[in-house]
Design a protein around this motif. Structure first.
Motif, short mmCIF file in Angstrom:
data_model
loop_
_atom_site.label_atom_id
_atom_site.label_comp_id
_atom_site.label_asym_id
_atom_site.label_seq_id
_atom_site.Cartn_x
_atom_site.Cartn_y
_atom_site.Cartn_z
N CYS A 120 -5.68 0.46 -7.44
CA CYS A 120 -5.78 2.08 -7.63
C CYS A 120 -7.19 2.44 -7.34
N CYS A 121 -7.57 3.66 -6.76
CA CYS A 121 -8.79 4.15 -6.77
C CYS A 121 -8.86 5.20 -7.79
N VAL A 122 -10.26 5.15 -8.30
CA VAL A 122 -10.68 6.18 -9.24
C VAL A 122 -9.96 7.78 -9.00
N CYS A 123 -10.20 7.94 -7.99
CA CYS A 123 -9.56 9.23 -7.84
C CYS A 123 -7.99 9.48 -8.16
N GLN B 269 -16.19 4.30 1.53
CA GLN B 269 -16.62 5.33 0.24
C GLN B 269 -15.60 5.22 -0.98
N TRP B 270 -14.63 4.48 -0.92
CA TRP B 270 -13.72 4.11 -1.88
C TRP B 270 -13.93 2.92 -2.60
N VAL B 271 -13.55 2.77 -4.11
CA VAL B 271 -13.91 1.73 -4.87
C VAL B 271 -12.22 1.59 -5.47
N PHE B 272 -11.64 0.46 -4.98
CA PHE B 272 -10.56 0.13 -5.46
C PHE B 272 -10.46 -0.94 -6.87
N TYR B 273 -9.54 -0.80 -7.78
CA TYR B 273 -9.48 -1.45 -9.09
C TYR B 273 -8.23 -2.28 -9.05
N SER B 274 -8.19 -3.48 -9.65
CA SER B 274 -6.94 -4.17 -9.62
C SER B 274 -7.26 -5.14 -10.86
N LEU B 275 -6.03 -5.54 -11.41
CA LEU B 275 -6.08 -6.69 -12.44
C LEU B 275 -6.66 -7.90 -12.01
N GLU C 172 2.53 9.41 -4.79
CA GLU C 172 2.82 9.35 -3.70
C GLU C 172 3.66 10.27 -3.00
N ARG C 173 4.54 10.98 -3.95
CA ARG C 173 5.48 12.10 -3.60
C ARG C 173 4.73 13.39 -3.40
N GLN C 174 3.53 13.33 -4.05
CA GLN C 174 2.73 14.74 -4.09
C GLN C 174 1.61 14.43 -2.45
N GLY C 175 1.65 13.11 -2.09
CA GLY C 175 0.60 12.98 -1.04
C GLY C 175 -0.67 12.80 -1.50
N LYS C 176 -0.84 12.29 -2.78
CA LYS C 176 -2.23 11.95 -3.15
C LYS C 176 -2.60 10.65 -3.48
N ARG C 177 -1.79 9.49 -3.06
CA ARG C 177 -2.14 8.37 -3.05
C ARG C 177 -2.95 8.13 -1.89
N ILE C 178 -4.16 7.21 -2.27
CA ILE C 178 -4.98 7.02 -1.31
C ILE C 178 -4.64 5.68 -0.46
N GLN C 179 -4.62 5.96 1.03
CA GLN C 179 -4.03 4.79 1.91
C GLN C 179 -5.30 4.37 3.02
N CYS C 180 -6.03 3.56 2.56
CA CYS C 180 -7.17 2.97 3.57
C CYS C 180 -6.82 2.03 4.55
#
Length: 113
Positions: free
Chosen positions: A35-38, A71-77, A105-113
């Protein structure tokens, strides 16, 4: 895969960090992928600096890792973390956070890079 036992001294830092509702929610969300911070700010309804502070603590403890993509920073376990199995055990035994990702995802707010 055989689970190795952790010394108390190795388990305590992870358990302390996961004792916080926000950090437990973040790690629960990461169980299903990065996931991204946003995305965290949206789900947690917190400011970006606040979320970043929680992520910094998790990253400094090596529970999560980050990957910068433009510009994105993604985090994972962090699967290489010495207490990774303990972290998984904890998040497996709390409510599933995947619905929060599905809602993004339903709201269209999921980051897709």
């Amino acid at each position: 895969m055989e689970k190795t036992r952790l010394a108390i001294e190795e388990a305590v830092p992870a358990l302390k960090l996961l004792g916080d509702k926000t950090r437990l929610t973040i790690t629960g969300m990461l169980k299903n992928g990065e996931c991204c911070v946003c995305e965290f700010t949206e789900v947690l309804e917190m400011s970006q600096p606040s979320v970043s502070q929680h992520l910094r603590k998790l990253r400094d403890a090596k529970i999560v890792k980050e990957e910068r993509r433009g510009q994105w920073v993604f985090y994972s376990l962090n699967e290489d973390y010495e207490a990774y199995n303990l972290v998984l055990d904890v998040i497996e035994n709390v409510s599933d956070q995947s619905e929060k990702i599905a809602e993004l995802e339903r709201q269209g707010k999921r980051i897709q890079c």
